[in-house]
Design a protein around this motif. Structure first.
Motif, PDB file in Angstrom:
ATOM      1  N   HIS A 379      52.178  92.865  22.500  1.00 51.58           N
ATOM      2  CA  HIS A 379      52.047  94.325  22.606  1.00 51.58           C
ATOM      3  C   HIS A 379      52.200  94.993  21.244  1.00 51.58           C
ATOM      4  O   HIS A 379      51.424  95.879  20.888  1.00 51.58           O
ATOM      5  CB  HIS A 379      53.094  94.869  23.573  1.00 51.58           C
ATOM      6  CG  HIS A 379      53.089  96.364  23.670  1.00 51.58           C
ATOM      7  ND1 HIS A 379      52.030  97.070  24.205  1.00 51.58           N
ATOM      8  CD2 HIS A 379      53.996  97.298  23.266  1.00 51.58           C
ATOM      9  CE1 HIS A 379      52.285  98.363  24.141  1.00 51.58           C
ATOM     10  NE2 HIS A 379      53.463  98.535  23.574  1.00 51.58           N
ATOM     11  N   SER A 382      49.247  93.407  18.797  1.00 55.80           N
ATOM     12  CA  SER A 382      47.843  93.502  19.226  1.00 55.80           C
ATOM     13  C   SER A 382      47.460  94.866  19.762  1.00 55.80           C
ATOM     14  O   SER A 382      46.286  95.242  19.725  1.00 55.80           O
ATOM     15  CB  SER A 382      47.551  92.453  20.312  1.00 55.80           C
ATOM     16  OG  SER A 382      47.875  91.160  19.875  1.00 55.80           O
ATOM     17  N   GLU A 383      48.445  95.619  20.289  1.00 52.06           N
ATOM     18  CA  GLU A 383      48.123  96.871  20.962  1.00 52.06           C
ATOM     19  C   GLU A 383      48.778  98.079  20.292  1.00 52.06           C
ATOM     20  O   GLU A 383      48.111  99.082  20.038  1.00 52.06           O
ATOM     21  CB  GLU A 383      48.570  96.797  22.434  1.00 52.06           C
ATOM     22  CG  GLU A 383      47.829  95.723  23.218  1.00 52.06           C
ATOM     23  CD  GLU A 383      48.362  95.542  24.625  1.00 52.06           C
ATOM     24  OE1 GLU A 383      47.634  94.997  25.471  1.00 52.06           O
ATOM     25  OE2 GLU A 383      49.517  95.955  24.887  1.00 52.06           O
ATOM     26  N   ARG A 384      50.063  97.982  20.031  1.00 54.73           N
ATOM     27  CA  ARG A 384      50.779  99.121  19.453  1.00 54.73           C
ATOM     28  C   ARG A 384      50.211  99.502  18.089  1.00 54.73           C
ATOM     29  O   ARG A 384      49.775 100.618  17.863  1.00 54.73           O
ATOM     30  CB  ARG A 384      52.266  98.759  19.344  1.00 54.73           C
ATOM     31  CG  ARG A 384      53.112  99.715  18.534  1.00 54.73           C
ATOM     32  CD  ARG A 384      53.303 101.042  19.230  1.00 54.73           C
ATOM     33  NE  ARG A 384      54.225 101.873  18.480  1.00 54.73           N
ATOM     34  CZ  ARG A 384      54.295 103.175  18.578  1.00 54.73           C
ATOM     35  NH1 ARG A 384      53.489 103.802  19.393  1.00 54.73           N
ATOM     36  NH2 ARG A 384      55.166 103.860  17.872  1.00 54.73           N
ATOM     37  N   ASN A 385      50.245  98.580  17.147  1.00 52.18           N
ATOM     38  CA  ASN A 385      49.609  98.712  15.831  1.00 52.18           C
ATOM     39  C   ASN A 385      48.940  97.375  15.534  1.00 52.18           C
ATOM     40  O   ASN A 385      49.581  96.477  14.976  1.00 52.18           O
ATOM     41  CB  ASN A 385      50.638  99.026  14.730  1.00 52.18           C
ATOM     42  CG  ASN A 385      50.941 100.500  14.628  1.00 52.18           C
ATOM     43  OD1 ASN A 385      50.048 101.318  14.790  1.00 52.18           O
ATOM     44  ND2 ASN A 385      52.180 100.836  14.363  1.00 52.18           N
ATOM     45  N   PRO A 386      47.701  97.204  15.894  1.00 53.40           N
ATOM     46  CA  PRO A 386      47.063  95.876  15.793  1.00 53.40           C
ATOM     47  C   PRO A 386      46.997  95.364  14.349  1.00 53.40           C
ATOM     48  O   PRO A 386      46.140  95.774  13.574  1.00 53.40           O
ATOM     49  CB  PRO A 386      45.665  96.113  16.368  1.00 53.40           C
ATOM     50  CG  PRO A 386      45.770  97.374  17.171  1.00 53.40           C
ATOM     51  CD  PRO A 386      46.791  98.201  16.451  1.00 53.40           C
ATOM     52  N   TYR A 590      51.421  93.781  27.726  1.00 55.46           N
ATOM     53  CA  TYR A 590      50.580  92.705  27.217  1.00 55.46           C
ATOM     54  C   TYR A 590      50.759  91.435  28.047  1.00 55.46           C
ATOM     55  O   TYR A 590      49.805  90.679  28.267  1.00 55.46           O
ATOM     56  CB  TYR A 590      50.913  92.419  25.751  1.00 55.46           C
ATOM     57  CG  TYR A 590      49.953  91.436  25.107  1.00 55.46           C
ATOM     58  CD1 TYR A 590      48.729  91.868  24.610  1.00 55.46           C
ATOM     59  CD2 TYR A 590      50.257  90.078  25.032  1.00 55.46           C
ATOM     60  CE1 TYR A 590      47.833  90.976  24.055  1.00 55.46           C
ATOM     61  CE2 TYR A 590      49.372  89.174  24.470  1.00 55.46           C
ATOM     62  CZ  TYR A 590      48.151  89.633  23.982  1.00 55.46           C
ATOM     63  OH  TYR A 590      47.277  88.734  23.432  1.00 55.46           O
TER      64      TYR A 590
END
Length: 891
Positions: A379, A382-386, A590
């Protein structure tokens, strides 16, 4: 001093703990407010290494004091600074009676006046035969503070980094500071000169070298349209001009985008001229715009930065400025503005970096001392600040080659040191990684290094700053500076002190305690649900996970991959590629872990805690304040496994919401005890009991304590929860069993019903709050007729662009009022609506008399106008009601 636990007649009688009868939140909070801003002075042990959402030491010391002291026969009190002498030797009156009779102090604690026991807060208190568990120990604060009372402490955490940090905290009290200092000197002799040779720069004031404090780098990309090199500057600030004489106004050091000089300007947001080349530019206008795009200064092309990074296979880094300190100039008596400052990069600086690169590439043996692991997807990554979109694939990608070279040299040098001292060196090294990577940046407003977790996530900077890894005379976040913090933490652990507010209202520091930290302690690393203790602990004191607030495992990997280089063969848990994920009790989108999973797993953890506690044991934990639904879920989990809630208290916190970064001003302390059985009750009878409890609690607190309405509401809620938890699972309404969530919703309504405090009162309290936030809205609404939703619906606050109060000049609040004024003639306007409307018209020079006459002026409206005038210092609120000629209003 005992009470029936629950309501069953055959339930074993147990001692009621001081923390169940009262807790001095006023005294705790006045220390917490100051400790949160200066941990390194209050309790330096907690600044030895970063851990997230760490609660304040003063809070857990107070919890331990009011939880562990239940039998005066097993309590000894020593005067700090007088080793071996109990307080019976001090302060006796003429009759020989001690002023500090522990039994009397314990007996006098109650909800209306809990402060008798507080007298022991700054004393060296010892308890006998107490065993404490923290199954979610995190950074170890609860264990450190409980161990100072002589309790045997047992801790557990799933994360190996947390385990290692807490291990060293508890071992600090048994570690000889002299041995540590000798170990540091050995490392210094071994590698300090090798490292610092790479942090030299030609002094701009003479033919000699100066020390580099910080190197400033910028990422560069090729424009996809014209091929021009685009430096990714959001603006051209380097730093505030702090090295000026006293009679000079500081400006800003900025980079000239034309010649590359570091020049000074008065205002970085206005048109400026480079002092070196005469180029005119506006330092505020860089090449990076909102939305993560660059603007090519040559052709004007706008393009996504991460798209360009992936298309071009990465980015280039360019060294563009240096902050230096020159000892030679300082010794010669040159002013600070000369011997410390910012300078442009020279050829020698670039060559020195290339020398480091060559040594790194030729030193294969050193490559064993840097992480080889790939950054795992998750998370946060990859998602929060990739981070993968920014070109990072391995953990080593987060460091430049000079940093890798010098960090590897440091780590290798530790292997020559004995184990305990080596681990403390590793602790300092690991914490220094926060400010010694290409993920760290420089704060131009504070003139110092920022750290990688400034946003509690991985946030790749466009212009990273490179610290002097070993450290020079000045600079923060260096290895030497981190080592100093570790050494200070160990010194404190050997002879702790406490700061407290004395009778004169001054903050004072106690003499040194003779009881050191961690004398009886043991730690486990793993899933707490596998702990197999039964009927063993007197108390569990902990800070459990809270929903999706903290992704410890994903961010802790940054430290873990470096720590495991030296710990992999020493301890279980350091032999994996990453820290545990799936076992974490937290929602993680994630991994597909939902809020329902969290609630189920939290209930499992409470079941393990219940089994581990003795029958007369207690569970005390801090919990982030939450809405009624979350409270219902928490209460349900506790009661389902056999706990009754006996008290709740609001206390100051010093943490950030892990994801949003929003400041959190208070947490809630929850106290619970095991209960064997519950008794049936109808909702009608229980509702009457809860209503009476709420009214009685509020009346006692209002008459005897100097507490805010929100604080009273939290304690009121705890008393109501206690009433319910004695009947959990057996409360019937219309033939149906009520869930805890349903009861909590009703309790909220009962507390509001019992209160005559409404929306206007809460709003005035918010006006009287420094830097109010939604957190304050939530807290101040507790125990009132108002809810956060009530204030939001009337635009008395909004969070569209950060938190804003709906004051008379707030655009959204004004629109709400005018819509209602124009829509229904004012029939549904509150007194606050009317006064803010009149205040706005006054400001614009518009007539108010017609509205005053139309609405009329009663005592309530005048009283509210006076309260608004008092809290804001704006007397216009009263004038709009008392003077009909707007042109005569004075300022």
């Amino acid at each position: 001093m005992s009470e029936q636990s629950g309501s069953s007649q055959d339930r074993q009688e147990r001692t009621e703990l001081p923390i169940e009868r009262g807790f001095p939140i006023e005294r705790v909070n006045e220390i917490a407010e100051k400790e949160g801003r200066a941990k390194m002075y209050y309790r330096p042990i907690y600044t030895m290494h970063k851990w997230w959402a760490r609660r304040l030491g003063c809070v857990f010391r107070a919890i331990s004091l009011y939880t562990l002291l239940d039998d005066p026969e097993k309590v000894s009190v020593f005067e700090p600074g007088h080793e071996g002498s109990t307080l019976a030797s001090y302060g006796d009156d003429a009759d020989g009676e001690s002023d500090l009779d522990v039994a009397s102090l314990l007996e006098r604690v109650d909800m209306t006046d809990p402060e008798s026991l507080w007298e022991l807060y700054p004393k060296d208190v010892r308890v006998e035969d107490k065993k404490i568990l923290d199954p979610f120990m995190g950074g170890g604060t609860s264990l450190v503070e409980a161990s100072r009372f002589g309790a045997e402490v047992v801790g557990n955490d799933l994360n190996p980094v947390a385990w290692f940090v807490t291990k060293k905290e508890l071992e600090a009290g048994q570690t000889d500071v002299k041995d540590l200092e000798e170990a540091f000197e050995q490392v210094k002799d071994d590698v300090a000169d090798e490292i610092t040779q790479y942090y030299k720069t030609p002094c701009p004031n003479g033919d000699h070298d100066a020390d580099v404090m910080y190197n400033f780098w910028v990422k560069e990309l090729d424009c996809v349209s014209c091929g021009h090199t685009v430096p990714l500057f959001k603006d051209y600030r380097v730093a505030k001009e702090r090295y000026v004489e006293k009679d000079e106004d500081p400006g800003y050091n900025v980079l000239c985008p034309d010649c590359g000089a570091v020049t000074t300007v008065d205002d970085w947001q206005s048109e400026s001229v480079c002092n070196d080349c005469g180029h005119g530019f506006v330092p505020k206008e860089g090449n990076v715009s909102r939305g993560g795009k660059y603007n090519c200064p040559d052709c004007g092309q706008k393009y996504g930065i991460t798209d360009a990074i992936q298309e071009q296979g990465g980015y280039d880094l360019r060294l563009y400025a240096i902050e230096y300190y020159c000892e030679h100039c300082d010794d010669a008596g040159e002013p600070k503005s000369v011997h410390k400052g910012y300078k442009r990069v020279e050829e020698a600086d670039e060559e020195l970096y290339q020398d480091a690169v060559r040594e790194w590439e030729e030193s294969d043996d050193l490559h064993e001392y840097v992480p080889k692991e790939e950054i795992p997807p998750g998370h946060m990554t990859s998602e929060r600040n990739p981070v993968f979109d920014h070109g990072y694939e391995t953990w080593s990608d987060m460091f430049n080659k000079r940093q890798l070279l010098n960090l590897a040299k440091l780590l290798r040098s530790f292997e020559k040191i004995d184990q305990n001292e080596r681990e403390f060196l590793l602790l300092a090294f690991s914490d220094a990684l926060r400010t010694n990577s290409a993920m760290a940046s420089y704060d131009a407003t504070r003139n110092g290094m920022d750290h990688i977790f400034r946003t509690n996530s991985f946030d790749p900077p466009m212009y990273p700053a490179e610290n002097n890894v070993w450290g020079g005379e000045f600079g923060r976040g260096t290895f030497k500076a981190s080592w100093d913090m570790v050494r200070d933490g160990v010194k404190w652990a050997n002879s702790p002190t406490d700061r407290y507010i004395d009778d004169s209202g001054e903050m004072v520091e106690s003499a040194e305690f003779s009881k050191s930290v961690g004398e009886q302690s043991s730690l486990h690393q793993g899933d707490m649900r596998t702990l197999d203790y039964e009927d063993e602990f007197d108390a569990v004191i902990t800070d459990p996970p809270y929903y999706d607030n903290i992704m410890y495992s994903e961010v802790a990997d940054y430290f873990y991959v470096w720590q495991k280089i030296l710990l992999e063969d020493e301890y279980p848990g350091f032999d994996e590629e990453k820290t545990p994920r799936t076992e974490s009790i937290v929602t993680n989108p994630y991994l597909g872990k939902t809020a329902e999973d969290f609630e189920s797993e939290l209930e499992q953890s409470f079941s393990v805690i219940k089994r581990a506690l003795k029958d007369d044991g207690s569970l005390t934990f801090t919990y982030h304040h939450s809405d009624s639904e979350s409270w219902g879920e928490l209460l349900e989990s506790l009661c389902d496994v056999g706990f009754e809630v006996t008290a709740t208290y609001p206390i100051s916190a010093d943490i950030n919401k892990f994801i949003s970064g929003e400041a959190v001003s208070f947490d809630i302390v929850v106290v619970a005890r095991p209960i064997d059985d519950t008794e049936p009750a109808s909702w009608n009878s229980l509702r009457r009991d809860i209503y009476r409890t709420a009214r009685r609690t509020r009346k006692q607190l209002e008459e005897n304590r100097d507490l805010s309405r929100g604080d009273i509401g939290v304690m009121e809620m705890g008393a109501c929860f206690h009433e319910y938890s004695k009947h959990h699972g057996k409360v019937q309404r219309d033939g149906e069993i009520m869930s805890a969530k349903e009861v909590v919703q009703e309790i909220y309504g009962i507390i509001q019903e019992a209160s005559d405090i409404g929306v206007e009162d809460v709003f005035i309290d918010l006006l009287d709050t420094s830097n109010p936030s939604f957190d304050d809205v939530n807290k101040l609404c507790r125990g009132t007729n108002a809810s956060p939703e009530d204030l939001k619906e009337t635009n008395l606050y909004n969070q569209d662009d950060g938190f804003e109060l709906g004051t008379w000049d707030n655009e959204k609040r004004r629109a709400y009022i005018e819509e209602h004024v124009n829509g229904d003639g004012g029939d549904h306007l509150s007194d606050l609506d009317k006064l803010q409307f009149l205040r706005y018209r006054y400001e614009k020079g518009q007539a108010v008399q017609n509205y005053v006459d139309k609405w009329g002026v009663d005592d309530d409206l005048r009283e509210l106008a006076g309260r608004l005038a008092d809290v804001t210092g704006d007397q216009r609120y009263t004038r709009v009601l008392g003077d009909r000629d707007v042109t005569s209003y004075g300022e």
